[in-house]
Scaffold this motif. Structure first.
Motif, short mmCIF file in Angstrom:
data_model
loop_
_atom_site.label_atom_id
_atom_site.label_comp_id
_atom_site.label_asym_id
_atom_site.label_seq_id
_atom_site.Cartn_x
_atom_site.Cartn_y
_atom_site.Cartn_z
N GLY A 197 0.54 -1.42 0.18
CA GLY A 197 0.11 0.19 0.42
C GLY A 197 0.73 1.66 0.32
N ASP A 198 1.53 1.08 0.56
CA ASP A 198 2.41 2.58 0.68
C ASP A 198 3.24 2.90 -0.31
N ILE A 199 3.60 1.07 -1.41
CA ILE A 199 4.07 1.74 -3.01
C ILE A 199 3.13 2.03 -3.78
N PHE A 200 2.09 2.37 -3.80
CA PHE A 200 1.51 2.45 -4.64
C PHE A 200 0.66 3.61 -3.87
N LEU A 201 0.79 3.85 -2.61
CA LEU A 201 0.48 5.55 -2.43
C LEU A 201 1.43 6.50 -3.44
N MET A 202 3.01 6.08 -3.21
CA MET A 202 4.33 7.33 -3.51
C MET A 202 4.03 6.94 -4.79
N LEU A 203 3.01 6.16 -5.72
CA LEU A 203 3.48 6.73 -7.36
C LEU A 203 3.19 7.41 -7.42
N PRO A 204 4.33 8.39 -8.76
CA PRO A 204 3.80 9.48 -9.35
C PRO A 204 2.17 9.09 -9.53
N LYS A 205 2.46 8.62 -10.13
CA LYS A 205 0.13 8.57 -10.80
C LYS A 205 -0.79 8.29 -9.71
N ASP A 206 -1.79 8.81 -9.85
CA ASP A 206 -2.45 8.56 -7.98
C ASP A 206 -2.72 7.31 -8.25
N ARG A 207 -2.97 5.99 -7.30
CA ARG A 207 -3.18 5.33 -7.19
C ARG A 207 -3.64 4.84 -5.73
N PHE A 208 -4.19 5.61 -5.48
CA PHE A 208 -5.18 5.73 -4.12
C PHE A 208 -6.38 4.35 -3.81
N ILE A 209 -7.15 4.03 -5.08
CA ILE A 209 -7.57 3.04 -4.65
C ILE A 209 -6.94 1.76 -4.60
N PRO A 210 -5.95 1.45 -5.58
CA PRO A 210 -5.05 0.16 -4.75
C PRO A 210 -4.23 0.70 -3.79
N GLY A 211 -3.65 1.44 -3.72
CA GLY A 211 -3.15 1.29 -2.06
C GLY A 211 -4.24 1.58 -0.50
N LEU A 212 -5.61 1.47 -1.12
CA LEU A 212 -6.33 2.07 -0.18
C LEU A 212 -6.92 -0.01 -0.21
N LEU A 213 -7.15 -0.50 -1.13
CA LEU A 213 -7.38 -2.02 -0.90
C LEU A 213 -6.50 -2.42 -0.50
#
Length: 207
Positions: A64-80
């Motif tokens: 989740g940390d990696i998803f939320l740090m990516l330059p493009k918004d990956r909020f939903i994968p991070g949330l999941l």
């Protein structure tokens, strides 16, 4: 002891980089901090289901940390990813609970969660349902940790409950930062409470 010094140092480097850079330091030290906690848990935790569930929760948190740090918004994968982590933590905490429930505890946690949700509601838009589910899951995770502590009164349970409450605090600040607008100290508040929360939960498998 030195391993926890490394964890603290790594976490501080990430927070510092969020404000001052460099960018590579920002991207490296957030997942590294959680990875170090996982290593501590693997080396020092007992071989039982509680330890395995907490380690799995840490692993999904790292994703989740990696998803939320990516330059493009990956909020939903991070949330999941964090949703799965909270479910794993919940199962670990509820497995440790035996005895009568303290019903005022879910009332307090539930009331606080409803207030947070209502404050965020005007800004949630299409994320209303995912965020609502996430708030409900983390609330019951904290409830499970609280029942564990109220019943067992052990250091393990205290670490679990403290970590769960700090996790709720971290995610609340994160939600307000994202949906209400960022503020200067948000990263410091979010990451300091987040790292402390994960650290306490990790400690619960070592006590």
């Amino acid at each position: 002891m030195l391993s926890w010094v490394a964890v603290c140092f790594s976490g501080l480097l990430h927070i510092n980089a969020a404000y001052k850079g460099p960018q590579w330091q920002f991207y490296l030290f957030k997942p590294l901090t959680i990875a170090l906690m996982m290593l501590i848990g693997v080396m020092g935790g007992e071989a039982n289901s509680y330890t395995y569930l907490i380690l799995a929760g840490l692993a999904f948190s790292l994703v989740g940390d990696i998803f939320l740090m990516l330059p493009k918004d990956r909020f939903i994968p991070g949330l999941l990813s964090f949703l799965v982590a909270h479910i794993l933590y919940s199962v670990a905490f509820w497995q440790q609970f035996e005895g009568p429930m303290v019903w005022w505890l879910p009332s307090l946690i539930g009331a606080a969660s409803v207030i947070v949700f209502l404050l965020l509601l005007p800004n949630l838009g299409p994320l209303l349902i995912p965020v609502g589910i996430y708030i409900a899951v983390i609330a019951q995770m904290a409830w499970g940790a609280g029942e564990f502590w109220m019943n067992a009164q052990t250091q393990v349970a205290a670490h679990a409950f403290g970590g769960a409450l700090l996790f709720m605090m971290s995610d609340t600040v994160l939600a307000f930062d994202r949906f209400k607008g960022p503020f200067k100290t948000s990263v410091l508040l979010i990451m300091s409470t987040y790292f402390c929360a994960q650290g306490l939960i990790t400690l619960s498998i070592l006590s």
